[in-house]
Design a protein around this motif. Structure first.
Motif, mmCIF file in Angstrom:
data_model
loop_
_atom_site.group_PDB
_atom_site.id
_atom_site.type_symbol
_atom_site.label_atom_id
_atom_site.label_comp_id
_atom_site.label_asym_id
_atom_site.label_seq_id
_atom_site.Cartn_x
_atom_site.Cartn_y
_atom_site.Cartn_z
ATOM 1 N N ILE A 53 0.661 -0.945 0.084
ATOM 2 C CA ILE A 53 -0.005 -0.204 0.008
ATOM 3 C C ILE A 53 0.796 1.379 0.010
ATOM 4 C CG2 ILE A 53 -1.658 1.490 1.390
ATOM 5 C CD1 ILE A 53 -2.730 -1.115 2.497
ATOM 6 N N VAL A 54 0.401 2.314 -0.656
ATOM 7 C CA VAL A 54 1.023 3.517 -0.550
ATOM 8 C C VAL A 54 1.221 4.124 0.559
ATOM 9 C CG1 VAL A 54 1.587 5.926 -1.601
ATOM 10 C CG2 VAL A 54 0.984 3.775 -3.180
ATOM 11 N N GLU A 55 2.386 4.373 1.338
ATOM 12 C CA GLU A 55 2.254 5.118 2.538
ATOM 13 C C GLU A 55 2.612 6.417 2.447
ATOM 14 O OE1 GLU A 55 4.306 4.032 6.862
ATOM 15 O OE2 GLU A 55 5.697 3.960 5.181
ATOM 16 N N SER A 56 3.393 7.004 1.529
ATOM 17 C CA SER A 56 3.602 8.361 1.312
ATOM 18 C C SER A 56 4.224 8.621 0.032
ATOM 19 C CB SER A 56 4.606 9.069 2.344
ATOM 20 O OG SER A 56 5.800 8.510 2.185
ATOM 21 N N GLN B 159 15.695 1.987 -0.678
ATOM 22 C CA GLN B 159 15.693 1.423 0.527
ATOM 23 C C GLN B 159 14.781 0.328 0.469
ATOM 24 O OE1 GLN B 159 14.857 4.080 3.943
ATOM 25 N NE2 GLN B 159 15.666 2.703 5.293
ATOM 26 N N LYS B 160 14.989 -0.879 1.288
ATOM 27 C CA LYS B 160 14.193 -2.013 1.429
ATOM 28 C C LYS B 160 14.213 -2.434 2.945
ATOM 29 C CE LYS B 160 13.079 -6.561 -0.009
ATOM 30 N NZ LYS B 160 13.655 -7.685 -0.792
ATOM 31 N N THR B 161 13.057 -2.770 3.508
ATOM 32 C CA THR B 161 12.850 -3.567 4.827
ATOM 33 C C THR B 161 11.926 -4.493 4.776
ATOM 34 O OG1 THR B 161 11.359 -1.884 6.030
ATOM 35 C CG2 THR B 161 13.596 -1.352 6.068
ATOM 36 N N SER B 162 11.848 -5.401 5.454
ATOM 37 C CA SER B 162 10.688 -6.370 5.406
ATOM 38 C C SER B 162 9.312 -5.862 5.273
ATOM 39 C CB SER B 162 10.918 -7.379 6.549
ATOM 40 O OG SER B 162 10.557 -6.720 7.534
ATOM 41 N N ASN B 163 9.089 -4.565 5.790
ATOM 42 C CA ASN B 163 7.715 -3.831 5.772
ATOM 43 C C ASN B 163 7.530 -2.661 5.111
ATOM 44 O OD1 ASN B 163 6.549 -5.742 7.547
ATOM 45 N ND2 ASN B 163 7.735 -4.932 9.249
ATOM 46 N N GLN B 164 8.837 -2.050 4.500
ATOM 47 C CA GLN B 164 8.435 -0.887 3.602
ATOM 48 C C GLN B 164 9.509 -0.799 2.391
ATOM 49 O OE1 GLN B 164 10.166 2.981 5.121
ATOM 50 N NE2 GLN B 164 7.854 3.180 5.285
ATOM 51 N N LEU B 165 9.221 -0.323 1.328
ATOM 52 C CA LEU B 165 9.996 -0.178 0.352
ATOM 53 C C LEU B 165 9.933 1.279 -0.425
ATOM 54 C CD1 LEU B 165 8.590 -3.100 -2.120
ATOM 55 C CD2 LEU B 165 10.799 -2.980 -0.825
ATOM 56 N N THR B 166 11.258 1.823 -0.341
ATOM 57 C CA THR B 166 11.278 3.334 -0.862
ATOM 58 C C THR B 166 11.799 3.382 -2.138
ATOM 59 O OG1 THR B 166 11.610 3.870 1.414
ATOM 60 C CG2 THR B 166 11.950 5.571 -0.127
ATOM 61 N N PHE B 167 11.089 4.023 -2.961
ATOM 62 C CA PHE B 167 11.568 4.291 -4.653
ATOM 63 C C PHE B 167 11.739 5.828 -4.830
ATOM 64 C CE2 PHE B 167 9.181 0.322 -4.577
ATOM 65 C CZ PHE B 167 9.926 -0.325 -5.192
ATOM 66 N N LYS C 9 9.596 24.247 -14.591
ATOM 67 C CA LYS C 9 10.264 25.089 -13.595
ATOM 68 C C LYS C 9 11.582 24.619 -13.093
ATOM 69 C CE LYS C 9 6.054 27.717 -12.317
ATOM 70 N NZ LYS C 9 5.183 28.183 -11.378
ATOM 71 N N SER C 10 11.433 23.308 -13.008
ATOM 72 C CA SER C 10 12.716 22.525 -12.359
ATOM 73 C C SER C 10 12.626 21.260 -12.417
ATOM 74 C CB SER C 10 12.436 23.005 -10.682
ATOM 75 O OG SER C 10 13.428 22.515 -9.952
ATOM 76 N N GLU C 11 13.818 20.381 -12.031
ATOM 77 C CA GLU C 11 13.935 19.156 -11.773
ATOM 78 C C GLU C 11 13.395 18.807 -10.595
ATOM 79 O OE1 GLU C 11 15.480 16.608 -13.859
ATOM 80 O OE2 GLU C 11 15.654 18.007 -15.264
ATOM 81 N N HIS C 12 12.692 17.909 -10.404
ATOM 82 C CA HIS C 12 11.940 17.442 -9.298
ATOM 83 C C HIS C 12 12.554 15.937 -8.730
ATOM 84 C CE1 HIS C 12 9.298 20.799 -9.200
ATOM 85 N NE2 HIS C 12 9.279 20.575 -10.710
ATOM 86 N N VAL C 13 12.348 15.360 -7.528
ATOM 87 C CA VAL C 13 12.518 14.194 -7.146
ATOM 88 C C VAL C 13 11.448 13.749 -6.255
ATOM 89 C CG1 VAL C 13 13.890 12.619 -5.700
ATOM 90 C CG2 VAL C 13 15.182 14.377 -6.718
ATOM 91 N N ILE C 14 10.784 12.581 -6.778
ATOM 92 C CA ILE C 14 9.736 12.043 -6.214
ATOM 93 C C ILE C 14 9.962 11.021 -5.451
ATOM 94 C CG2 ILE C 14 7.326 11.202 -6.662
ATOM 95 C CD1 ILE C 14 7.534 12.445 -9.344
ATOM 96 N N THR C 15 9.507 10.840 -4.215
ATOM 97 C CA THR C 15 10.009 9.703 -3.285
ATOM 98 C C THR C 15 8.478 9.022 -2.898
ATOM 99 O OG1 THR C 15 11.745 10.995 -2.358
ATOM 100 C CG2 THR C 15 11.026 8.852 -1.291
ATOM 101 N N LEU C 16 8.609 7.723 -2.934
ATOM 102 C CA LEU C 16 7.459 6.928 -2.823
ATOM 103 C C LEU C 16 7.601 5.917 -1.607
ATOM 104 C CD1 LEU C 16 4.460 5.669 -3.536
ATOM 105 C CD2 LEU C 16 5.813 4.268 -4.925
ATOM 106 N N LYS C 17 7.007 5.712 -0.733
ATOM 107 C CA LYS C 17 7.018 4.791 0.397
ATOM 108 C C LYS C 17 5.958 4.038 0.313
ATOM 109 C CE LYS C 17 10.293 7.235 3.342
ATOM 110 N NZ LYS C 17 10.357 7.694 4.530
ATOM 111 N N LEU C 18 6.228 2.577 0.063
ATOM 112 C CA LEU C 18 5.090 1.420 0.159
ATOM 113 C C LEU C 18 5.318 0.550 1.433
ATOM 114 C CD1 LEU C 18 5.513 0.013 -3.290
ATOM 115 C CD2 LEU C 18 4.088 1.703 -2.655
ATOM 116 N N LYS C 19 4.315 0.418 2.057
ATOM 117 C CA LYS C 19 4.225 -0.375 3.278
ATOM 118 C C LYS C 19 3.501 -1.591 3.045
ATOM 119 C CE LYS C 19 0.223 1.473 5.547
ATOM 120 N NZ LYS C 19 -0.264 2.213 6.455
#
Length: 160
Positions: free
Chosen positions: A40-43, A131-139, A147-157
């Motif tokens: 599930i998407v956490e943030s 980043q990867k843990t047993s309960n969370q993946l971060t992409f 206007k700019s270059e942006h970095v998008i961070t997604l955390k899945l739980k």
């Protein structure tokens, strides 16, 4: 679909005509990145901020674009490259029932790149696992706006 929408489509419902599926036998196969788990998407954030909802104010929270009924949707990334979406208990429409196939995926372990093709989109979406843990993946992914270059961070739980 642009890269901002990548993170929304990773964990949220798409408006599809979906047939209810029983859990296929090969869904029991595991894979090293996701295991046999629903996610599930956490943030999801974007930096620097960008006016995502067109209200004239820069936003950092990509989830402001998410409908409340999508917040309990979860994806299973099967080892055979198929994405199954569990539409959750809160339905956005009558067609969201049970679990449906919603796309395909692959992961490059050398580059740590996840590539997704959702059924509703003609474009491939890519994100780097940071980043990867047993309960969370971060992409992360990069998006270039006017206007700019942006970095998008997604955390899945992991859905428990």
């Amino acid at each position: 679909m642009n890269i901002v929408q990548l993170f929304i489509s990773l964990g949220f419902s798409q408006l599809l005509i979906a047939a209810k599926l029983s859990k296929p036998a090969d869904a029991e196969m595991s894979n090293p990145l996701f295991g046999n788990n629903y996610w599930i998407v956490e943030s999801s954030t974007i930096h620097p901020a960008l006016d995502l909802d067109m209200d004239g104010k820069p936003d950092t929270d990509v989830l402001i674009l998410q409908e409340p009924c999508d917040r309990d949707d979860a994806d299973l990334f099967r080892a055979d490259g198929v994405i199954l979406t569990d539409w959750g208990n809160i339905r956005c429409d009558e067609e969201e029932e049970g679990i449906t196939e919603t796309g395909t995926w692959k992961f490059n372990p050398q580059k740590q790149i996840l590539t997704i093709k959702k059924d509703h989109s003609r474009k491939l979406m890519e994100a780097k696992l940071i980043q990867k843990t047993s309960n969370q993946l971060t992409f992360t992914a990069h998006h270039k706006s006017s206007k700019s270059e942006h970095v998008i961070t997604l955390k899945l739980k992991r859905k428990l």
